[in-house]
Design a protein around this motif. Structure first.
Motif, PDB file in Angstrom:
ATOM      1  N   HIS A  91      79.195  51.152  34.109  1.00 53.55           N
ATOM      2  CA  HIS A  91      79.900  52.406  33.787  1.00 53.55           C
ATOM      3  C   HIS A  91      79.240  53.108  32.596  1.00 53.55           C
ATOM      4  N   LYS A  92      77.960  52.894  32.420  1.00 48.69           N
ATOM      5  CA  LYS A  92      77.265  53.328  31.204  1.00 48.69           C
ATOM      6  C   LYS A  92      77.321  54.835  30.955  1.00 48.69           C
ATOM      7  N   LYS A  93      77.166  55.641  31.981  1.00 51.80           N
ATOM      8  CA  LYS A  93      77.173  57.100  31.763  1.00 51.80           C
ATOM      9  C   LYS A  93      78.531  57.577  31.280  1.00 51.80           C
ATOM     10  N   GLU A  94      79.575  57.088  31.922  1.00 57.92           N
ATOM     11  CA  GLU A  94      80.920  57.498  31.530  1.00 57.92           C
ATOM     12  C   GLU A  94      81.275  57.002  30.128  1.00 57.92           C
ATOM     13  N   LEU A  95      80.896  55.775  29.818  1.00 55.89           N
ATOM     14  CA  LEU A  95      81.167  55.239  28.483  1.00 55.89           C
ATOM     15  C   LEU A  95      80.410  56.013  27.407  1.00 55.89           C
ATOM     16  N   ALA A  96      79.150  56.268  27.652  1.00 56.29           N
ATOM     17  CA  ALA A  96      78.349  57.012  26.673  1.00 56.29           C
ATOM     18  C   ALA A  96      78.927  58.406  26.461  1.00 56.29           C
ATOM     19  N   ASP A  97      79.340  59.048  27.531  1.00 54.11           N
ATOM     20  CA  ASP A  97      79.940  60.379  27.410  1.00 54.11           C
ATOM     21  C   ASP A  97      81.226  60.323  26.586  1.00 54.11           C
ATOM     22  N   LEU A  98      82.046  59.319  26.819  1.00 55.12           N
ATOM     23  CA  LEU A  98      83.282  59.187  26.047  1.00 55.12           C
ATOM     24  C   LEU A  98      83.000  59.064  24.551  1.00 55.12           C
ATOM     25  N   VAL A  99      82.000  58.271  24.212  1.00 59.30           N
ATOM     26  CA  VAL A  99      81.680  58.044  22.803  1.00 59.30           C
ATOM     27  C   VAL A  99      80.975  59.254  22.192  1.00 59.30           C
ATOM     28  N   MET A 100      79.991  59.773  22.886  1.00 60.08           N
ATOM     29  CA  MET A 100      79.152  60.829  22.313  1.00 60.08           C
ATOM     30  C   MET A 100      79.777  62.221  22.368  1.00 60.08           C
ATOM     31  N   ASN A 101      80.601  62.484  23.377  1.00 62.65           N
ATOM     32  CA  ASN A 101      81.114  63.846  23.567  1.00 62.65           C
ATOM     33  C   ASN A 101      82.625  63.980  23.467  1.00 62.65           C
ATOM     34  N   GLN A 102      83.335  62.871  23.549  1.00 60.06           N
ATOM     35  CA  GLN A 102      84.799  62.957  23.551  1.00 60.06           C
ATOM     36  C   GLN A 102      85.440  62.191  22.394  1.00 60.06           C
ATOM     37  N   GLU A 103      84.617  61.748  21.446  1.00 54.65           N
ATOM     38  CA  GLU A 103      85.091  61.074  20.240  1.00 54.65           C
ATOM     39  C   GLU A 103      85.960  59.851  20.517  1.00 54.65           C
ATOM     40  N   ALA A 104      85.616  59.106  21.550  1.00 56.23           N
ATOM     41  CA  ALA A 104      86.356  57.891  21.880  1.00 56.23           C
ATOM     42  C   ALA A 104      86.241  56.876  20.747  1.00 56.23           C
ATOM     43  N   ARG A 150      85.446  54.277  14.372  1.00 60.93           N
ATOM     44  CA  ARG A 150      85.423  54.540  15.815  1.00 60.93           C
ATOM     45  C   ARG A 150      84.827  53.366  16.574  1.00 60.93           C
ATOM     46  N   TYR A 151      84.329  52.370  15.867  1.00 63.85           N
ATOM     47  CA  TYR A 151      83.901  51.099  16.463  1.00 63.85           C
ATOM     48  C   TYR A 151      84.571  50.012  15.638  1.00 63.85           C
ATOM     49  N   LEU A 152      85.659  49.490  16.185  1.00 65.21           N
ATOM     50  CA  LEU A 152      86.473  48.524  15.460  1.00 65.21           C
ATOM     51  C   LEU A 152      86.439  47.180  16.164  1.00 65.21           C
TER      52      LEU A 152
END
Length: 157
Positions: A91-104, A150-152
Protein backbone atom coordinates in the motif's frame (compact mmCIF):
# COMPACT_ATOMS: atom_id res chain seq x y z
CA UNK A 1 -1.57 2.62 13.23
CA UNK A 2 0.86 -0.26 13.01
CA UNK A 3 0.67 -2.77 15.83
CA UNK A 4 1.20 -6.48 15.52
CA UNK A 5 0.37 -8.82 18.38
CA UNK A 6 -0.15 -7.10 21.71
CA UNK A 7 0.97 -3.87 20.03
CA UNK A 8 -2.65 -3.42 18.99
CA UNK A 9 -3.74 -2.76 22.60
CA UNK A 10 -3.13 1.03 22.67
CA UNK A 11 -4.98 1.40 19.39
CA UNK A 12 -8.02 -0.26 20.92
CA UNK A 13 -8.18 2.74 23.24
CA UNK A 14 -8.12 5.14 20.28
CA UNK A 15 -10.94 3.26 18.58
CA UNK A 16 -12.98 2.90 21.79
CA UNK A 17 -12.70 6.66 22.31
CA UNK A 18 -13.96 7.40 18.80
CA UNK A 19 -16.78 4.90 19.26
CA UNK A 20 -17.78 6.56 22.53
CA UNK A 21 -17.67 10.05 21.01
CA UNK A 22 -19.71 8.91 17.99
CA UNK A 23 -22.38 7.38 20.23
CA UNK A 24 -22.47 10.34 22.61
CA UNK A 25 -22.91 13.06 19.95
CA UNK A 26 -23.23 11.45 16.51
CA UNK A 27 -24.15 14.65 14.66
CA UNK A 28 -21.23 16.60 16.10
CA UNK A 29 -18.48 14.07 15.49
CA UNK A 30 -16.27 14.09 12.43
CA UNK A 31 -13.05 12.14 12.39
CA UNK A 32 -10.11 11.72 10.08
CA UNK A 33 -9.20 8.41 8.53
CA UNK A 34 -7.99 5.66 10.81
CA UNK A 35 -6.10 2.76 9.23
CA UNK A 36 -4.88 -0.23 11.22
CA UNK A 37 -2.09 -2.55 10.11
CA UNK A 38 -2.33 -5.55 12.39
CA UNK A 39 -0.41 -8.78 12.36
CA UNK A 40 -0.33 -11.97 14.32
CA UNK A 41 0.81 -15.54 13.81
CA UNK A 42 -2.50 -17.39 13.43
CA UNK A 43 -5.93 -16.01 12.62
CA UNK A 44 -7.76 -18.51 14.80
CA UNK A 45 -5.41 -18.46 17.81
CA UNK A 46 -3.76 -15.05 18.00
CA UNK A 47 -6.09 -12.45 16.50
CA UNK A 48 -6.55 -10.31 19.60
CA UNK A 49 -9.77 -8.28 19.84
CA UNK A 50 -10.96 -9.80 16.54
CA UNK A 51 -14.68 -9.19 17.05
CA UNK A 52 -14.21 -5.68 18.41
CA UNK A 53 -11.81 -4.65 15.65
CA UNK A 54 -14.18 -6.01 13.01
CA UNK A 55 -17.09 -4.14 14.59
CA UNK A 56 -15.08 -0.89 14.55
CA UNK A 57 -14.43 -1.46 10.87
CA UNK A 58 -18.10 -2.22 10.14
CA UNK A 59 -19.19 0.91 12.07
CA UNK A 60 -16.76 3.12 10.16
CA UNK A 61 -14.72 3.96 13.26
CA UNK A 62 -11.83 2.25 11.53
CA UNK A 63 -11.54 3.38 7.89
CA UNK A 64 -9.24 0.60 6.73
CA UNK A 65 -8.10 -2.67 8.20
CA UNK A 66 -5.08 -4.53 6.82
CA UNK A 67 -4.09 -7.80 8.48
CA UNK A 68 -1.28 -10.33 8.06
CA UNK A 69 -1.16 -13.80 9.59
CA UNK A 70 2.49 -14.78 9.48
CA UNK A 71 2.14 -18.50 10.14
CA UNK A 72 -1.14 -19.39 8.41
CA UNK A 73 -0.61 -21.16 5.11
CA UNK A 74 -3.97 -20.08 3.72
CA UNK A 75 -3.44 -16.38 4.47
CA UNK A 76 -5.14 -14.39 1.70
CA UNK A 77 -2.55 -11.62 1.86
CA UNK A 78 -0.16 -14.01 0.10
CA UNK A 79 3.24 -15.48 0.83
CA UNK A 80 5.05 -12.18 0.34
CA UNK A 81 2.81 -10.38 2.83
CA UNK A 82 3.46 -12.16 6.09
CA UNK A 83 4.21 -9.16 8.31
CA UNK A 84 2.84 -5.64 8.77
CA UNK A 85 5.85 -4.09 7.03
CA UNK A 86 5.18 -6.30 3.98
CA UNK A 87 1.60 -5.09 3.89
CA UNK A 88 2.80 -1.50 4.14
CA UNK A 89 4.84 -2.01 0.98
CA UNK A 90 1.78 -3.27 -0.89
CA UNK A 91 0.00 0.00 0.00
CA UNK A 92 3.06 2.22 -0.42
CA UNK A 93 1.56 4.88 -2.71
CA UNK A 94 -1.46 5.45 -0.51
CA UNK A 95 0.62 5.50 2.67
CA UNK A 96 3.15 7.92 1.23
CA UNK A 97 0.35 10.20 0.05
CA UNK A 98 -1.24 10.18 3.50
CA UNK A 99 2.03 11.18 5.14
CA UNK A 100 3.34 13.62 2.54
CA UNK A 101 0.11 15.32 1.43
CA UNK A 102 -2.52 14.73 4.09
CA UNK A 103 -0.48 15.24 7.28
CA UNK A 104 -1.20 11.76 8.60
CA UNK A 105 0.17 10.75 11.98
CA UNK A 106 1.96 7.40 12.20
CA UNK A 107 1.68 5.32 15.36
CA UNK A 108 3.88 2.24 15.81
CA UNK A 109 3.50 -0.06 18.79
CA UNK A 110 5.35 -3.29 19.46
CA UNK A 111 8.76 -4.92 19.59
CA UNK A 112 11.65 -2.47 19.23
CA UNK A 113 14.34 -4.87 18.07
CA UNK A 114 12.44 -6.54 15.27
CA UNK A 115 9.15 -5.07 14.14
CA UNK A 116 9.70 -1.37 14.89
CA UNK A 117 13.07 -1.40 13.14
CA UNK A 118 11.61 -3.20 10.12
CA UNK A 119 8.64 -0.82 10.00
CA UNK A 120 11.07 2.13 9.99
CA UNK A 121 12.99 0.48 7.14
CA UNK A 122 9.71 0.04 5.23
CA UNK A 123 8.85 3.72 5.74
CA UNK A 124 12.30 4.68 4.51
CA UNK A 125 11.88 2.60 1.33
CA UNK A 126 8.35 3.86 0.72
CA UNK A 127 9.24 7.53 1.15
CA UNK A 128 12.48 7.24 -0.86
CA UNK A 129 10.53 5.82 -3.77
CA UNK A 130 7.66 8.30 -3.44
CA UNK A 131 9.78 11.43 -3.05
CA UNK A 132 12.83 10.46 -5.09
CA UNK A 133 15.00 11.51 -2.16
CA UNK A 134 18.07 9.70 -0.83
CA UNK A 135 18.05 7.50 2.26
CA UNK A 136 19.79 10.30 4.16
CA UNK A 137 17.19 12.88 3.08
CA UNK A 138 14.34 10.56 4.04
CA UNK A 139 16.03 9.89 7.39
CA UNK A 140 15.96 13.64 7.99
CA UNK A 141 12.29 13.71 6.92
CA UNK A 142 11.44 10.91 9.36
CA UNK A 143 13.35 12.71 12.13
CA UNK A 144 11.28 15.81 11.38
CA UNK A 145 8.07 13.76 11.56
CA UNK A 146 9.18 12.55 14.99
CA UNK A 147 9.89 16.12 16.14
CA UNK A 148 6.46 17.17 14.89
CA UNK A 149 4.95 14.21 16.76
CA UNK A 150 3.69 12.73 13.50
CA UNK A 151 5.77 9.56 13.90
CA UNK A 152 5.10 8.19 17.35
CA UNK A 153 6.36 4.93 18.79
CA UNK A 154 5.39 2.95 21.86
CA UNK A 155 7.97 0.19 21.64
CA UNK A 156 9.69 -2.21 24.00
CA UNK A 157 12.61 -4.64 24.00
Amino acid sequence: MIGPGTGVAPFMGFMEHRHFMKEKRPAEQTFGKMWLFYGCRHKERDFLYRDRINSFFQEGILSKLTIAFSRDEDDVSGPKCRYVQDLMRTHKKELADLVMNQEAVIYVCGDANGMAKQVMEAWTEILCEYTGKSIFEVSVLLATLREEERYLQDIWT
